[in-house]
Design a protein around this motif. Structure first.
Motif, PDB file in Angstrom:
ATOM      1  N   GLY A  40       0.778  -1.240   0.000  1.00 16.66           N
ATOM      2  CA  GLY A  40       0.000   0.000   0.000  1.00 16.66           C
ATOM      3  C   GLY A  40       0.809   1.290   0.000  1.00 16.66           C
ATOM      4  O   GLY A  40       0.258   2.372   0.196  1.00 16.66           O
ATOM      5  N   LYS A  41       2.108   1.210  -0.283  1.00 13.63           N
ATOM      6  CA  LYS A  41       2.954   2.397  -0.211  1.00 13.63           C
ATOM      7  C   LYS A  41       2.566   3.440  -1.269  1.00 13.63           C
ATOM      8  O   LYS A  41       2.382   4.615  -0.960  1.00 13.63           O
ATOM      9  CB  LYS A  41       4.434   2.002  -0.387  1.00 13.63           C
ATOM     10  N   THR A  42       2.476   2.994  -2.506  1.00 13.57           N
ATOM     11  CA  THR A  42       2.149   3.939  -3.585  1.00 13.57           C
ATOM     12  C   THR A  42       0.747   4.490  -3.425  1.00 13.57           C
ATOM     13  O   THR A  42       0.504   5.682  -3.631  1.00 13.57           O
ATOM     14  CB  THR A  42       2.323   3.251  -4.960  1.00 13.57           C
ATOM     15  N   THR A  43      -0.162   3.641  -3.013  1.00 11.67           N
ATOM     16  CA  THR A  43      -1.537   4.103  -2.759  1.00 11.67           C
ATOM     17  C   THR A  43      -1.534   5.220  -1.720  1.00 11.67           C
ATOM     18  O   THR A  43      -2.205   6.248  -1.885  1.00 11.67           O
ATOM     19  CB  THR A  43      -2.414   2.926  -2.279  1.00 11.67           C
ATOM     20  N   THR A  44      -0.748   5.045  -0.665  1.00  6.13           N
ATOM     21  CA  THR A  44      -0.657   6.055   0.389  1.00  6.13           C
ATOM     22  C   THR A  44      -0.158   7.384  -0.173  1.00  6.13           C
ATOM     23  O   THR A  44      -0.723   8.446   0.096  1.00  6.13           O
ATOM     24  CB  THR A  44       0.282   5.555   1.508  1.00  6.13           C
ATOM     25  N   MET A  45       0.892   7.323  -0.977  1.00  6.06           N
ATOM     26  CA  MET A  45       1.437   8.540  -1.588  1.00  6.06           C
ATOM     27  C   MET A  45       0.410   9.229  -2.471  1.00  6.06           C
ATOM     28  O   MET A  45       0.246  10.444  -2.410  1.00  6.06           O
ATOM     29  CB  MET A  45       2.648   8.196  -2.444  1.00  6.06           C
ATOM     30  N   ARG A  46      -0.262   8.443  -3.295  1.00 11.27           N
ATOM     31  CA  ARG A  46      -1.198   9.031  -4.252  1.00 11.27           C
ATOM     32  C   ARG A  46      -2.425   9.631  -3.570  1.00 11.27           C
ATOM     33  O   ARG A  46      -3.092  10.494  -4.139  1.00 11.27           O
ATOM     34  CB  ARG A  46      -1.598   7.994  -5.306  1.00 11.27           C
ATOM     35  N   MET A  47      -2.691   9.184  -2.342  1.00 15.06           N
ATOM     36  CA  MET A  47      -3.783   9.810  -1.590  1.00 15.06           C
ATOM     37  C   MET A  47      -3.371  11.175  -1.049  1.00 15.06           C
ATOM     38  O   MET A  47      -4.207  12.063  -0.922  1.00 15.06           O
ATOM     39  CB  MET A  47      -4.242   8.904  -0.446  1.00 15.06           C
ATOM     40  N   VAL A  48      -2.067  11.341  -0.737  1.00 15.57           N
ATOM     41  CA  VAL A  48      -1.623  12.628  -0.187  1.00 15.57           C
ATOM     42  C   VAL A  48      -1.826  13.738  -1.216  1.00 15.57           C
ATOM     43  O   VAL A  48      -2.354  14.802  -0.903  1.00 15.57           O
ATOM     44  CB  VAL A  48      -0.147  12.583   0.254  1.00 15.57           C
ATOM     45  N   ASN A  49      -1.428  13.476  -2.467  1.00 12.53           N
ATOM     46  CA  ASN A  49      -1.609  14.541  -3.464  1.00 12.53           C
ATOM     47  C   ASN A  49      -2.909  14.390  -4.245  1.00 12.53           C
ATOM     48  O   ASN A  49      -3.112  15.058  -5.248  1.00 12.53           O
ATOM     49  CB  ASN A  49      -0.386  14.681  -4.371  1.00 12.53           C
ATOM     50  N   ARG A  50      -3.768  13.507  -3.737  1.00  9.65           N
ATOM     51  CA  ARG A  50      -5.154  13.443  -4.234  1.00  9.65           C
ATOM     52  C   ARG A  50      -5.253  12.928  -5.663  1.00  9.65           C
ATOM     53  O   ARG A  50      -6.218  13.246  -6.360  1.00  9.65           O
ATOM     54  CB  ARG A  50      -5.782  14.836  -4.125  1.00  9.65           C
ATOM     55  N   LEU A  51      -4.254  12.139  -6.094  1.00 16.16           N
ATOM     56  CA  LEU A  51      -4.429  11.437  -7.359  1.00 16.16           C
ATOM     57  C   LEU A  51      -5.519  10.394  -7.173  1.00 16.16           C
ATOM     58  O   LEU A  51      -6.211  10.023  -8.116  1.00 16.16           O
ATOM     59  CB  LEU A  51      -3.110  10.786  -7.808  1.00 16.16           C
ATOM     60  N   ILE A  52      -5.632   9.875  -5.943  1.00 16.21           N
ATOM     61  CA  ILE A  52      -6.784   9.059  -5.574  1.00 16.21           C
ATOM     62  C   ILE A  52      -7.283   9.519  -4.200  1.00 16.21           C
ATOM     63  O   ILE A  52      -6.523  10.107  -3.425  1.00 16.21           O
ATOM     64  CB  ILE A  52      -6.462   7.542  -5.529  1.00 16.21           C
TER      65      ILE A  52
END
Ligand code: ADP
Ligand code: ADP
Length: 227
Positions: A40-52
């Motif tokens: 879940g590392k990339t998912t976590t990152m992409r949530m910070v900048n709201r890509l998801i």
């Protein structure tokens, strides 16, 4: 500071990628997320900048919910470095770095001059400015990726496996140089890696994730080495 409060992400197919993450990335520090592929590392990152978007919980930047920050402001305030740099292939090195500041209304001369300064800071002299990404080594591309992420002077930096795609010698060199740069610029950083040695070397604190997107522990490298 970047704060995760009970953050979860379940993809539409039912995959639980992140499960109830509580984590604080303090200002001026490198917080490393480490764990095996798929945790879940990339998912976590992409949530910070709201890509998801998270399915539950919230993420705040210095206390402000990212859900209430517009996309342009997020883009300006959060630099993003990914594996393999993700450079624009049809733009020169200097134009890659200056692209976002230009888009945000900066003048041509001023943004180019700033980009040249940044390239210098990541160890690329003026001879690289007019090259295209395919004319650079992997390590050089990553340097450009770091310069590009810093182009809006963002307080926050997300780095997803920034040094993983290069050979071990170049990797060690990039890591050392990055630590020197960070000593100078003091960004609030979340860095993702699957490499525990990199986590221990770069992290002010290290968050260990397990399969299923659960946080196992958060500790300083010294604490992890004692355990
Ligand atoms: P890591 O970066 O740690 O390798 P990811 O965040 O990429 O992990 O993935 C976490 C989990 O979510 C994995 O099981 C992955 O297969 C799954 N996943 C990632 N993206 C999607 C998606 N778009 N749809 C469904 N599952 C996904
Ligand atoms: P590394 O082992 O660090 O990945 P490379 O062997 O890819 O390095 O590149 C070595 C040098 O050659 C670098 O300075 C790089 O900029 C240059 N170079 C690599 N590919 C090209 C190319 N297609 N055109 C011009 N210069 C290149």
């Amino acid at each position: 500071m970047i704060e995760f409060e009970r953050v979860s992400k379940t993809y539409p197919d039912g995959t639980v990628a992140v499960d109830g993450l509580d984590l604080t990335a303090p200002n001026g520090e490198i917080t490393v997320l480490v764990g095996p592929s798929g945790c879940g590392k990339t998912t976590t990152m992409r949530m910070v900048n709201r890509l998801i978007d998270p399915t539950e919980g919230r993420i705040t930047l210095d206390g402000t919910d990212t859900a209430s920050i517009d996309a342009v402001t997020l883009r300006r305030r959060i630099g993003y470095v990914i594996q393999n740099a993700g450079l624009f292939p049809h733009r020169t090195v200097v134009d890659n770095v200056a692209a976002l500041p230009r888009l945000l209304g900066g003048g041509k001369k001023q943004t180019r001059a700033a980009a040249m300064d940044l390239l210098e800071r990541v160890g690329l002299d003026a001879t690289f400015a007019k090259r295209y990404p395919w004319q650079l080594s992997g390590g050089q591309q990553q340097r450009v990726g770091v310069a590009r992420a810093l182009a809006t002077d963002p307080p926050f930096l997300l780095m997803d496996e920034p040094f993983s795609a290069v050979d071990p010698i170049v990797r060690a060199q990039l890591q050392d140089e990055f630590l020197r740069l960070q000593a100078d610029i003091s960004k609030t950083i979340i860095l993702v890696t699957h490499d525990i040695d990199e986590a221990l070397k770069l992290g002010d604190r290290v968050a260990v994730l397990r399969q299923g997107g659960r946080l196992a522990q958060v500790a300083t490298p010294a604490e992890l080495l004692e355990a």
